[in-house]
Design a protein around this motif. Structure first.
Motif, PDB file in Angstrom:
ATOM      1  N   ALA A 155      72.056 -35.554  64.409  1.00 28.30           N
ATOM      2  CA  ALA A 155      70.888 -36.492  64.227  1.00 28.30           C
ATOM      3  C   ALA A 155      71.182 -37.947  64.513  1.00 28.30           C
ATOM      4  O   ALA A 155      70.259 -38.622  65.071  1.00 28.30           O
ATOM      5  N   ARG A 156      72.124 -38.352  63.961  1.00 27.60           N
ATOM      6  CA  ARG A 156      72.442 -39.964  64.097  1.00 27.60           C
ATOM      7  C   ARG A 156      72.609 -40.295  65.535  1.00 27.60           C
ATOM      8  O   ARG A 156      72.171 -41.257  65.825  1.00 27.60           O
ATOM      9  N   ALA A 193      71.164 -38.321  68.253  1.00 27.01           N
ATOM     10  CA  ALA A 193      70.084 -38.031  68.721  1.00 27.01           C
ATOM     11  C   ALA A 193      69.015 -39.127  68.677  1.00 27.01           C
ATOM     12  O   ALA A 193      68.034 -39.348  69.250  1.00 27.01           O
ATOM     13  N   ALA A 194      69.206 -39.823  67.562  1.00 26.33           N
ATOM     14  CA  ALA A 194      68.014 -40.731  67.170  1.00 26.33           C
ATOM     15  C   ALA A 194      68.213 -41.974  68.168  1.00 26.33           C
ATOM     16  O   ALA A 194      67.233 -42.695  68.113  1.00 26.33           O
ATOM     17  N   TRP A 195      69.125 -42.262  69.023  1.00 29.02           N
ATOM     18  CA  TRP A 195      69.161 -43.258  69.923  1.00 29.02           C
ATOM     19  C   TRP A 195      68.212 -42.923  71.128  1.00 29.02           C
ATOM     20  O   TRP A 195      67.856 -43.587  71.786  1.00 29.02           O
ATOM     21  N   ALA A 196      67.738 -41.633  71.218  1.00 28.44           N
ATOM     22  CA  ALA A 196      66.788 -40.922  72.196  1.00 28.44           C
ATOM     23  C   ALA A 196      65.549 -41.644  72.071  1.00 28.44           C
ATOM     24  O   ALA A 196      65.080 -41.910  70.871  1.00 28.44           O
ATOM     25  N   ASP A 197      64.836 -41.709  73.250  1.00 30.25           N
ATOM     26  CA  ASP A 197      63.131 -41.832  73.201  1.00 30.25           C
ATOM     27  C   ASP A 197      62.648 -41.023  72.260  1.00 30.25           C
ATOM     28  O   ASP A 197      61.296 -40.977  71.678  1.00 30.25           O
ATOM     29  N   VAL A 211      63.204 -36.737  70.741  1.00 31.46           N
ATOM     30  CA  VAL A 211      64.102 -35.809  70.479  1.00 31.46           C
ATOM     31  C   VAL A 211      63.173 -34.371  70.545  1.00 31.46           C
ATOM     32  O   VAL A 211      62.216 -34.534  69.853  1.00 31.46           O
ATOM     33  N   LEU A 214      63.686 -37.179  61.764  1.00 29.70           N
ATOM     34  CA  LEU A 214      64.128 -37.519  63.114  1.00 29.70           C
ATOM     35  C   LEU A 214      63.300 -39.014  63.485  1.00 29.70           C
ATOM     36  O   LEU A 214      63.950 -39.842  63.937  1.00 29.70           O
ATOM     37  N   LEU A 250      64.705 -41.928  61.566  1.00 28.89           N
ATOM     38  CA  LEU A 250      65.979 -42.147  61.987  1.00 28.89           C
ATOM     39  C   LEU A 250      65.933 -42.878  63.401  1.00 28.89           C
ATOM     40  O   LEU A 250      66.576 -43.662  63.709  1.00 28.89           O
ATOM     41  N   GLN A 251      64.961 -42.466  64.159  1.00 28.87           N
ATOM     42  CA  GLN A 251      64.800 -43.222  65.649  1.00 28.87           C
ATOM     43  C   GLN A 251      64.464 -44.619  65.269  1.00 28.87           C
ATOM     44  O   GLN A 251      64.931 -45.694  65.889  1.00 28.87           O
ATOM     45  N   THR A 275      67.410 -46.741  64.087  1.00 25.80           N
ATOM     46  CA  THR A 275      68.284 -46.910  65.136  1.00 25.80           C
ATOM     47  C   THR A 275      67.716 -47.842  66.189  1.00 25.80           C
ATOM     48  O   THR A 275      68.616 -48.548  66.682  1.00 25.80           O
ATOM     49  N   ARG A 276      66.592 -47.821  66.460  1.00 30.63           N
ATOM     50  CA  ARG A 276      65.882 -48.986  67.270  1.00 30.63           C
ATOM     51  C   ARG A 276      66.383 -50.431  66.586  1.00 30.63           C
ATOM     52  O   ARG A 276      66.553 -51.194  67.382  1.00 30.63           O
ATOM     53  N   VAL A 312      70.156 -44.934  57.486  1.00 27.73           N
ATOM     54  CA  VAL A 312      70.708 -44.216  58.771  1.00 27.73           C
ATOM     55  C   VAL A 312      71.473 -42.905  58.144  1.00 27.73           C
ATOM     56  O   VAL A 312      71.437 -41.590  58.575  1.00 27.73           O
ATOM     57  N   GLU A 352      70.367 -39.076  58.046  1.00 26.25           N
ATOM     58  CA  GLU A 352      71.230 -38.225  58.865  1.00 26.25           C
ATOM     59  C   GLU A 352      71.636 -36.791  58.120  1.00 26.25           C
ATOM     60  O   GLU A 352      71.512 -35.668  58.278  1.00 26.25           O
ATOM     61  N   VAL A 404      68.832 -34.391  57.487  1.00 27.29           N
ATOM     62  CA  VAL A 404      68.738 -33.423  58.631  1.00 27.29           C
ATOM     63  C   VAL A 404      69.789 -32.598  58.763  1.00 27.29           C
ATOM     64  O   VAL A 404      69.534 -31.472  58.809  1.00 27.29           O
TER      65      VAL A 404
END
Lengths: 238, 193
Positions: free
Chosen positions: A203-204, A206-210, A212, B121, B124-125, B128-129, B154, B158, B161
């Motif tokens: 998940a950590r 995947a969270a870099w993606a725009d 999921v 998630l 988390l996104q 992460t941003r 973070v 994680e 999840v």
């Protein structure tokens, strides 16, 4: 503009009583500049999805289009050329060739594509510098750390401005700091216009993606939705 | 959350005004835990009562400077040397919700898990941003502190999840598969994959 488009894609193995539906009815698009992560447990079909997206396997239903070209309609030679020119792969096992230096590993796909050695070397050095290992160009894989090798593998996937990057657990056995650096590189590449599809159970990362999306038993079940941007705001305003 | 120890740790670096303590506390935690000035002064008066800080005389604007005592310094040292107790953390609403979902008839545990997974998630996104937008190796100690707090969030997300993934596969393993209606009741069990 969608760089990758999967339309109602399915992949069965075997038949009759032994039929295994590895993937069912997958609709997934990745636009230029977009980073999409597919999350799912082992056995959910993640890797199958990625090999279909990259033309390394053929779906038993539906279509896979890269830059509008239906992979199923291409002959073997044209498919191989498309894979080489437009798609970069980063897999967990890096597949660097041990007898070649970092630069030679990165040059190889370009030379296969007919680029002259001198130009290919120049591109390779630039690609290595871009991922922060420009000083390791003349080292062999076994003279580098795992994180450095992964950077070389990413440089090889990115060289020649390929518009689609496919990656399967690219941070594999790397520690969390090095893993973050790899994600940062992929993110930068997407921000520069590439489409990136990554499968992972982490998940950590995947969270870099725009966006999921979640894969369960071969089907997409849910997703986080697109990152709000000018395009989605326009869509919403229509 | 130990505002008390946070303020003491700042005072261990030198005397400060109340409003300074508030600003420094917030900046070193990236404004994750905003404090109101009332909380700061009520905490300071308790610290003063316990002889861990001293309140100085008012300056010409009527503001008081606080400084740490020897006992206060010892308390800060002890705080850094002692692990945080697990029991000091709040009850986990999500764990309670899932426990209830498993035992309440008519609730689809898989749906509860997936709804939470998607929401976590998304969070988390967002985190992460924030991380992606900042330098990979910040030089400023305030930035470094903020990064550690961010990473803490973070890693918690994680872990949540991963735990949800675990719950899902656990429930699949322990739930007997739905039998086809036509199958006779005494049919031999088929070997599962």
């Amino acid at each position: 503009m969608n760089v990758l488009r999967m339309r109602a894609v399915g992949r069965d193995h075997g038949s009759g009583a032994g039929l295994v539906r590895a993937l069912r009815d997958i609709d997934l698009s990745v636009a230029g500049g977009e980073f999409v992560a597919v999350m799912g447990p082992s056995g959910s079909g993640k890797s199958t999805l990625l090999t279909l997206a990259g033309g390394l396997d053929t779906p038993t239903a539906g279509q896979v289009l890269v830059d509008g070209d239906d992979l199923g309609s291409l002959g073997p030679a044209r498919l191989a050329a498309l894979r080489r020119r437009r798609i970069g792969y980063v897999f967990q096992d890096l597949n660097l060739i041990p007898g070649l230096t970092a630069a030679e590993n990165v040059m190889l796909p370009r030379e296969l594509d007919g680029v002259r050695t001198r130009a290919a070397r120049r591109e390779a050095r630039a690609a290595l510098a871009e991922v922060g290992v420009g000083d390791l160009a003349d080292r062999f894989p076994d003279e580098m750390s795992g994180g450095q090798q992964q950077r070389v593998a990413i440089a090889r996937a990115l060289v020649g401005d390929r518009g689609l990057v496919l990656t399967d657990e690219p941070t594999g056995a790397l520690d969390s700091q090095t893993g973050d650096e790899v994600m940062r590189l992929l993110r930068t590449r997407c921000d520069a216009g590439a489409a990136c599809l990554m499968v992972t159970h982490d998940a950590r990362h995947a969270a870099w993606a725009d966006r999921v999306v979640f894969l369960r038993d071969g089907a997409l079940v849910d997703g986080t939705g697109a990152r709000p941007g000018p395009d989605t705001l326009l869509e919403a305003g229509r | 959350m130990s505002i008390r120890h946070g303020l003491l740790a700042l005072l261990a670096q030198g005397p400060r005004y109340g409003y300074q303590l508030r600003a420094e506390f917030e900046s070193s935690t990236g404004s994750t835990w905003p404090l109101n000035i009332g909380q700061v002064y009520s905490t300071l008066s308790r610290l003063e009562r316990d002889e861990l800080v001293l309140r100085g005389d008012a300056d010409e604007e009527g503001r008081f400077v606080y400084s740490i005592t020897a006992e206060g310094t010892a308390e800060v040292r002890h705080w850094f040397a002692t692990p945080v107790e697990r029991t000091d953390r709040p009850r986990d609403e999500l764990a309670i919700k899932l426990a209830m979902a498993v035992t309440t008839p008519g609730v689809d545990v898989a749906d509860v898990v997936q709804t939470q997974r998607t929401a976590t998630l998304r969070a988390l996104q967002d985190l992460t941003r924030l991380k992606a937008g900042a330098s990979a190796a910040p030089a400023d100690p305030g930035e470094q502190a903020w990064r550690l707090v961010l990473e803490s969030m973070v890693f918690h997300a994680e872990a949540e999840v991963r735990w949800l993934d675990h719950c899902e596969s656990f429930m699949v393993r322990v739930t007997p598969p739905a039998r086809p209606a036509a199958a006779p009741a005494d049919a031999p069990k088929e070997a599962r994959r």
